[in-house]
Design an enzyme around this catalytic site. Structure first.
Site, mmCIF file in Angstrom:
data_model
loop_
_atom_site.group_PDB
_atom_site.id
_atom_site.type_symbol
_atom_site.label_atom_id
_atom_site.label_comp_id
_atom_site.label_asym_id
_atom_site.label_seq_id
_atom_site.Cartn_x
_atom_site.Cartn_y
_atom_site.Cartn_z
ATOM 1 N N ASP A 1 0.831 -1.223 0.000
ATOM 2 C CA ASP A 1 0.000 0.000 0.000
ATOM 3 C C ASP A 1 0.858 1.262 0.000
ATOM 4 O O ASP A 1 0.617 2.177 0.778
ATOM 5 C CB ASP A 1 -0.900 0.033 1.239
ATOM 6 C CG ASP A 1 -1.815 -1.177 1.287
ATOM 7 O OD1 ASP A 1 -2.014 -1.810 0.243
ATOM 8 O OD2 ASP A 1 -2.337 -1.466 2.365
ATOM 9 N N PHE A 2 1.827 1.303 -0.858
ATOM 10 C CA PHE A 2 2.817 2.349 -0.651
ATOM 11 C C PHE A 2 2.474 3.731 -1.179
ATOM 12 O O PHE A 2 3.239 4.668 -0.970
ATOM 13 C CB PHE A 2 4.225 1.883 -1.013
ATOM 14 C CG PHE A 2 4.472 1.468 -2.431
ATOM 15 C CD1 PHE A 2 4.279 0.154 -2.823
ATOM 16 C CD2 PHE A 2 4.953 2.367 -3.352
ATOM 17 C CE1 PHE A 2 4.554 -0.242 -4.121
ATOM 18 C CE2 PHE A 2 5.233 1.979 -4.646
ATOM 19 C CZ PHE A 2 5.028 0.677 -5.031
#
Ligand SMILES: *[C@@H]1O[C@H](CO)[C@@H](O)[C@H](O)[C@H]1NC(C)=O
Ligand SMILES: *[C@@H]1O[C@H](CO)[C@@H](O)[C@H](O)[C@H]1NC(C)=O
Ligand SMILES: *[C@@H]1O[C@H](CO)[C@@H](O)[C@H](O)[C@H]1NC(C)=O
Ligand SMILES: *[C@@H]1O[C@H](CO)[C@@H](O)[C@H](O)[C@H]1NC(C)=O
Ligand SMILES: *[C@@H]1O[C@H](CO)[C@@H](O)[C@H](O)[C@H]1NC(C)=O
Length: 294
Positions: free
Chosen positions: A203-204
């Site tokens: 989920d960067f």
């Protein structure tokens, strides 16, 4: 959630991944005048030794562009620009030369499940950020924001934000964002990212912002066999604030890997008009604020 292993995110984000020849929309920075420059140098040859001291020196309700020029070095500090200090230009000496590095992380306390943006800042994910900017009219150039909590160590994976961008009208040129889970919180407001490098594993990139990423690289560092997650889609409902969707499109690519015959079925083929709508700067900038920044 796609991941049973990690506690993934509760954010929806508005983000278009652009590839190849969309460079024509890139933007030339440098229109506004910088009124004052302060220098940060770890060796003591500047006005300040830490970046936060330089930020603290800027008056509240600042109205003129002030450059904070950060000389080469790894600055081990947690840095925050409050909403009361707009018009800051944070100028590094190169993405690989000037680095802000801290190692905060979330305690994995439960986020609000009701989708209320107002409640999110209470969550410890946000407090983990190495760099936080809540002020409007912020520009960063040639600097890396890093959260090293889960980089090169065996600590249990946790949400550990490298940068949180929560003010309207923020632009990043040639900046690096390095982390593992939740690297870049593109939280709220309209943002522009040009020639940036964003890396992480889970989920960067996430948040509610409305942003354009031009000529930027998204680098997944997760070790196989599991996949990496660019983001976790978690739209609360069709009308919720920040509710939006993600479009993955590819246009006019050439070279190795450009053959689209085995692409995932959900990749969009946008016609030039649709593409223009998504990649035009008017998507984030109808009144021309980008051109009024240094
Ligand atoms: C959502 O949850 C948070 C934290 O539990 C609470 O502070 C907030 O008031 C809630 N918002 C709504 C709209 O229910
Ligand atoms: C959607 O979620 C918001 C809270 O984020 C809530 O206020 C609203 O009532 C919800 N709408 C529907 C149709 O469920
Ligand atoms: C999602 O984006 C597409 C365009 O790619 C648009 O047609 C659609 O209405 C959007 N859906 C929502 C719920 O916003
Ligand atoms: C694209 O890949 C497919 C399947 O591997 C192959 O049959 C086709 O010839 C390729 N097209 C081009 C233009 O290389
Ligand atoms: C793709 O490239 C061609 C030729 O350079 C150009 O005419 C066309 O407009 C481009 N398409 C898009 C969607 O940019």
């Amino acid at each position: 959630m796609t991941s049973g292993v990690f506690f993934c995110l509760f954010f929806v984000f508005f983000f278009f991944f652009l590839t190849c020849d969309l460079l024509h929309i890139s933007f030339t920075e440098g229109a506004a005048t910088v009124e004052k420059t302060v220098v940060v140098d770890q060796g003591g040859l500047g006005n300040f030794k830490t970046i936060q001291e330089a930020i603290n020196s800027i008056p509240d309700q600042n109205t003129q562009w002030i450059e904070i020029n950060v000389k080469s070095g790894v600055y081990r500090e947690k840095v925050s620009i409050p909403a009361s200090k707009p018009y800051i230009l944070l100028q590094g000496n190169g993405m690989g030369s000037t680095v802000i590095d801290w190692n905060g992380h979330s305690d994995n306390s439960s986020p609000p499940s009701n989708g209320s943006i107002a409640a999110f800042p209470l969550a410890s994910t946000f407090d983990s950020a190495t760099f936080t900017v809540l002020a409007e009219n912020f520009v960063a150039r040639d600097i890396t924001f890093k959260n090293s909590y889960n980089i090169n160590n065996d600590a249990a994976v946790a949400q550990a934000v490298a940068a949180l961008v929560g003010g309207d009208k923020s632009a990043f040129y040639r900046c690096g964002f390095q982390g593992y889970q939740d690297t870049l919180c593109d939280f709220l407001g309209r943002h522009y990212f040009s020639s940036c490098w964003i890396e992480g594993a889970v989920d960067f990139i996430f948040g509610f912002a409305q942003s354009i990423y031009v000529s930027s690289s998204l680098w997944s560092t997760i070790q196989g066999p599991q996949p990496g997650w660019l983001t976790a889609h978690a739209k609360v409902n069709d009308t919720s604030e920040g509710g939006s969707n993600m479009t993955f499109a590819e246009s006019n690519c050439t070279g190795l890997g450009a053959n689209r015959s085995q692409r995932v079925k959900w990749e969009k083929a946008l016609d030039p008009k649709q593409l223009e709508y998504f990649v035009s700067n008017t998507f984030i900038d109808k009144e021309g604020w980008l051109a009024q920044q240094p």
